[in-house]
Write an enzyme that holds these catalytic residues in place. Structure first.
Site, PDB file in Angstrom:
ATOM      1  CG  HIS A 195      -6.468  -5.428   1.607  1.00  0.00           C
ATOM      2  ND1 HIS A 195      -5.872  -6.328   2.466  1.00  0.00           N
ATOM      3  CD2 HIS A 195      -7.629  -5.037   2.190  1.00  0.00           C
ATOM      4  CE1 HIS A 195      -6.645  -6.464   3.545  1.00  0.00           C
ATOM      5  NE2 HIS A 195      -7.717  -5.704   3.405  1.00  0.00           N
ATOM      6  CG  ASP A 248      -2.818  -8.386   0.378  1.00  0.00           C
ATOM      7  OD1 ASP A 248      -2.041  -8.671   1.305  1.00  0.00           O
ATOM      8  OD2 ASP A 248      -3.883  -7.751   0.549  1.00  0.00           O
ATOM      9  CG  ASP A 285      -4.957 -10.109   2.930  1.00  0.00           C
ATOM     10  OD1 ASP A 285      -4.614 -10.563   1.829  1.00  0.00           O
ATOM     11  OD2 ASP A 285      -4.632  -8.977   3.337  1.00  0.00           O
ATOM     12  CG  HIS A 296      -1.950  -1.098   1.184  1.00  0.00           C
ATOM     13  ND1 HIS A 296      -2.780  -1.328   0.106  1.00  0.00           N
ATOM     14  CD2 HIS A 296      -2.256  -2.051   2.103  1.00  0.00           C
ATOM     15  CE1 HIS A 296      -3.558  -2.377   0.360  1.00  0.00           C
ATOM     16  NE2 HIS A 296      -3.254  -2.850   1.566  1.00  0.00           N
TER      17      HIS A 296
HETATM   18 ZN   LIG Z   1      -4.008  -7.219   2.448  1.00  0.00          ZN
END
Ligand SMILES: [Zn+2]
Ligand SMILES: [Zn+2]
Lengths: 556, 441
Positions: free
Chosen positions: B149, B147, B236, B108
């Site tokens: 996200h 991931d 995740d 991120h």
């Molecule tokens: Zn993540």
């Protein structure tokens, strides 16, 4: 002042020293009879001029008994029963022995995921009943170091059917690593009878000489333990370990050096960092067996002063065996010692014979003094190069030690100034070549030929007690002994944990019959356990330990 | 066969708060599992010790403002540095592939860094990619982010880079942090189509992931033909993860790894500390090492609503259609102070969730048919008046773009509190601060 005896059983010779305090009163060397180690040890003791044997305070033995038995495969059959649960397939590992797989799963916190299968146990029992001379069974479960219940249940079940069965359980080797725990449990059980016999024979023989001194054994980790307290497999590789301790006993504290012990057919290497020997971060590997045996980071190079020089007419190589002493000492074949003798690097040996045997490696028309000197030098260069390669690998091992905390990475090893410390019969002859090659100085003790025996005599007990506590599941475990118990304290202990572990430390030291010198406390790690954004308890890891060391420094 | 490298750095003394998902405990059970399994005794596995990323490598990829000293970077420098250790081993040909099992994560963290965002400060993969380009002459790289996200930071770093293919598979941004990663985000004017976002619905499981990889991701990689593939291996998507709603199992992650065959995998998120991480990490490592992972089983069963493969297939074909249809709309703004060329203007804002503030960015990229184009980024954190700037001359820059970059660098000084020059092509990294002048890295 009472005396101490140190004995180191080597591949070729067995060395012994008699010490009083820091002084060497006598030393002896007897040939090793590989198949009669007890006799060899007794001969070595007898060769020392010990007056007033009652006054001896300790005899310490570094023996190759278990090492040899493992490497030669002279071990009784052991049935290995494994409870691997889920995870890596067992076939992914190299297994030097066969095993049987049983059902039952424990997880990383010691929780039971799948119970064992009683029907499967019944079938196992039938199978074992048909087995002739079933005498030893090792039972090892994955994560049994977190929860021993499956192992104990199965042991209990088998014992009812076979009351005389010798059973070993894996959780007693309480470090992580199911694969190594399996092999270690197996090896220890397999060498138990042999070592037990040796121990009682040795005790009797010593007692028969009117000596009541306690007998200690040198372990791979550089520590000593009473003969009756040692786990047999921990006695492997005590030879190189004795060399490291011998070097420490003959140098001033806090020094950093590479220990090089030149033997007849092997050269042993070790690393001492600011006065403490480097410990291997995994465990000892012996033959095809990877173990959890804590050991010094030592390396053996299969070349020594008596290694036979082979030639195909134009090139030569160093064999990994000896045929006897060097040619210049009356032996049958050319060796590096002959090269040392010819180059006048050593003060012993018949230089005419050395010249003669080196010449035999050259074509008749090239046997000039220059060519002979060049040959002798290049033999020693090859010898030294093999050693240097392993020294570099050893230092790399030190530099590459993993770190799991930010602090550890931000505070890396300081660079140390190393010198070389050499012992062993061939040390004199190779020292100057090695010093030149590595651009560093070489030191040598006054007694390079009995350095290992000095190491055995001067070694102090090591000790280590590592706690793993899960306050949510209320379970604690001790890595070194496999002890597992109920935690009665708080969910978030802080100071209390110190006293708790200290008590275990004192109890263990007493149980082992050792006095703890120089006890260190490792910093404790507290991991909060969080469930649903709430801290519900902690995992605490911490340890006390006594690093390997010597009880004094030899007076010159 | 060359070994698989593993670098395990669990940062046992670092957390973002005692009960924060990024806490000391996160890789504790993974360590227990990996060590108990004896993975370091498997043939063909080689452990590496962590390292520190040099600041020059960090600043080549990310602008740290107001200055690197003003941010708490220690743990992040080790995570990134550890990725570089494996990168070096790969570059030298010592390992076949490698897994940087490290925290803190990084995907991120974007081209500019004003603080921690989605638990990330430094972009481990981004720094790794540019390190390999500088020191090992690698030219074409694919990054696949698995991931749950959206890998918005990595996307931000490589958005204008035609030589990096970035593919992110994630739970739809409409239902999950960071709320971005839609199909129309396809890359900047010089790298259109080099960013691929595949937002998947909650409940997506093993089969569906495999389907998307086989029908979309792998063909794209094959077409791009990179010299190496990097996997942002977040975990995740697991059916027990507390922050997301997907249905992937440990063996599913093994399969993803087996299909992607990444040269280097770097751990990202994954916050099911007990139910997933010990098993998923093991499966990924085994798959990398070419070992059988089919016996790796987490104790739980998926309990979340599952999306039937048929439903998912039609969803994916719609996505693929959307992706194809998406057309660029560039806003050209040639301001007077900008060097010659056509400058595309891309203003946007970034939310830093960890500390709760907004960054306002004005990105400009020089349109170029010969290279990735010089990038000029202005950054500000309102209400503070200080402005920061970043000038990036890309790898393999054409002479005009390089000149444009240096023209900017020469003129920007007085208008900002700090300016970073990233001449990636010539490996010249300089940082100018109003109170300190220029520091060369
Ligand atoms: Zn993540
Ligand atoms: Zn250009």
């Amino acid at each position: 002042m009472a005396g101490r005896v140190g004995i180191d059983v080597g591949g070729t010779f067995t060395d012994a020293v008699l010490m009083q305090g820091n002084r060497i009163l006598d030393k002896a060397k007897v040939p090793t009879k590989p198949n009669h180690l007890l006799e060899t040890i007794i001969q070595a003791i007898d060769a020392l001029k010990i007056t007033g044997k009652q006054a001896l305070e300790q005899i310490t033995v570094s023996t190759t008994l278990v090492t040899n038995a493992i490497l030669q495969g002279n071990l009784p059959p052991v049935e290995l029963l494994l409870l691997p649960g889920s995870g890596v397939k067992l076939e992914s590992f190299p297994w030097p022995i066969s095993y049987q797989i049983l059902y039952g799963t424990i997880d990383y916190r010691g929780r039971e995921i799948n119970p064992p299968d009683q029907l499967e146990w019944q079938r196992l029992l039938q199978k074992l009943h048909q087995q002739k001379n079933l005498s030893h069974v090792a039972i090892v479960g994955k994560f049994s170091h977190r929860n021993k219940s499956h192992e104990e249940q199965l042991a209990h079940y088998l014992r009812r059917a076979f009351p005389t069965l010798k059973i070993a359980l894996g959780h007693q080797w309480g470090q992580s690593n199911f694969y190594r725990r399996s092999l270690t449990t197996y090896l220890n059980l397999a060498s138990n009878d042999l070592f037990g016999q040796f121990a009682s024979d040795l005790e009797q023989a010593v007692a028969a000489r009117g000596c009541s001194a306690p007998i200690f054994v040198l372990k791979a980790d550089g520590g000593v333990l009473p003969l009756s307290k040692i786990r047999p497999v921990e006695s492997i590789y005590s030879g190189p370990t004795a060399s490291v301790l011998g070097a420490m006993a003959q140098s001033s504290p806090s020094q950093s050096f590479v220990m090089i012990d030149i033997g007849g057919t092997t050269t042993d290497l070790g690393l001492v960092l600011s006065g403490e020997p480097l410990i291997s971060s995994s465990g000892a590997k012996i033959g095809p067996y990877s173990t959890l045996v804590r050991s010094l980071a030592v390396r053996s190079v299969p070349v020594g002063g008596d290694s036979v020089i082979l030639t195909d007419g134009s090139n030569f190589s160093l064999a990994n065996y000896r045929l006897g002493p060097a040619y210049c000492l009356g032996g049958p074949a050319p060796t590096p010692t002959d090269a040392m003798c010819y180059l006048k690097l050593i003060q012993y040996g018949d230089s005419k014979r050395a010249e003669q045997v080196l010449a035999s490696l050259l074509q008749p028309e090239t046997r000039t003094p220059e060519k002979l000197r060049a040959l002798a030098s290049s033999i020693l260069d090859v010898f030294v190069e093999r050693i240097v390669r392993e020294i570099n690998a050893l230092q790399q091992e030190w530099q590459n030690e993993p770190a799991y905390k930010v602090w550890g990475v931000l505070h890396p090893h300081e660079s140390l100034n190393f010198h070389l410390w050499m012992s062993g019969g061939g040390a004199q002859g190779i020292a100057s070549v090695l010093a030149q090659r590595l651009h560093t100085s070489v030191r040598m003790g006054k007694y390079p030929e009995v350095s290992n025996a000095i190491g055995a005599a001067m070694a102090r007990p090591t000790f280590s007690c590592t706690l793993h506590l899960d306050t949510v599941l209320r379970q604690y475990r001790i890595e070194e002994t496999g002890e597992q118990g109920q935690w009665q304290g708080s969910k978030r202990p802080h100071k209390a944990i110190n006293g708790f572990l200290e008590e275990i430390v004192q109890r263990e030291a007493q149980e082992k019959g050792i006095v703890l010198m120089d006890l260190h406390k490792d910093p404790f790690d507290f991991f909060p356990i969080v469930q649903g954004f709430q801290t519900v308890g902690q995992i605490v890891r911490g340890a006390f330990h006594v690093p390997p060391g010597v009880i004094g420094r030899v007076e010159e | 066969m060359k070994p698989t490298g593993i670098l395990f750095f669990p940062a046992f003394d670092w957390s973002l708060g005692e009960t924060h998902p990024e806490r000391e405990e996160r890789l504790l059970y993974t360590q227990e599992q990996l060590f108990e399994e004896g993975i370091l005794d498997l043939p063909n596995i080689q452990q590496y010790a962590p390292g520190l990323a040099p600041m020059a490598e960090v600043l080549k990829t990310q602008g740290i403002f107001p200055s690197p000293q003003a941010q708490d970077l220690d743990a992040h420098l080790i995570a990134a540095g550890s990725a570089l250790v494996l990168g070096e081993a790969w570059g030298k040909g010592d390992i076949r592939n490698g897994f940087a099992l490290v925290r803190p994560p990084g995907h991120h963290a974007g081209a500019t860094v004003l603080g921690n965002r989605g638990f990330c400060t430094l972009n481990n993969e981004g720094i790794l990619v540019n390190y390999l380009r500088t020191h090992f002459g690698v030219k074409k790289i694919a990054i696949v982010d698995t991931d749950v996200h959206h890998g918005n930071g990595t996307q931000d770093i490589f958005y204008h880079d035609p030589n990096v293919l970035f593919i992110s598979l994630h739970q739809d941004g409409k239902t999950l942090y960071p709320g971005s990663g839609f199909t129309h985000e396809k890359g900047g004017p010089n790298a259109w189509g080099q960013t691929i976002n595949i937002p998947l619905p909650p409940g997506t499981g093993d089969e569906a992931f495999q389907y998307v990889l086989e029908t979309w991701v792998l063909p794209k990689i094959q077409e791009f033909n990179p010299e190496l593939v990097i996997n942002s291996a977040g975990q995740d998507n697991h059916f027990t993860d507390p922050l997301a709603s997907m249905n992937v199992s440990a063996q599913g992650y093994g399969k993803i790894t087996e299909l992607l065959k990444p040269d280097l995998a770097v751990l990202e998120g994954g916050y099911s500390i007990e139910g997933a991480l010990p098993y998923v990490n093991l499966a990924i490592l085994l798959a990398l090492a070419g070992q059988d992972y089919t016996n790796v089983r987490e104790p739980d069963q998926p309990r979340r609503p599952h999306i039937p493969l048929k439903t998912l297939k039609s969803y994916v074909s719609e996505l693929a259609y959307e992706y194809k249809q998406a057309e660029p709309q560039w806003n050209v703004r040639n301001e007077l102070y900008l060097p010659p060329g056509e400058w595309i203007y891309l203003p946007h804002s970034i939310y830093y969730d960890t500390e709760g503030f907004q960054e306002i960015r004005h990105d400009r990229v020089r349109r170029c048919r010969h290279c990735g184009g010089t990038v000029f980024i202005e950054s500000r954190r309102p209400p503070e008046p200080a402005k920061f700037a970043l000038v990036r001359i890309p790898f393999q820059a054409c002479p005009e773009c390089a000149q444009a970059g240096y023209d900017l660098w020469d003129t920007l000084g007085g208008r900002y509190q700090a300016v970073l020059l990233q001449d990636q092509d010539r490996n010249r990294i300089e940082f100018w601060q109003a109170d300190q002048g220029v520091t060369a890295f």
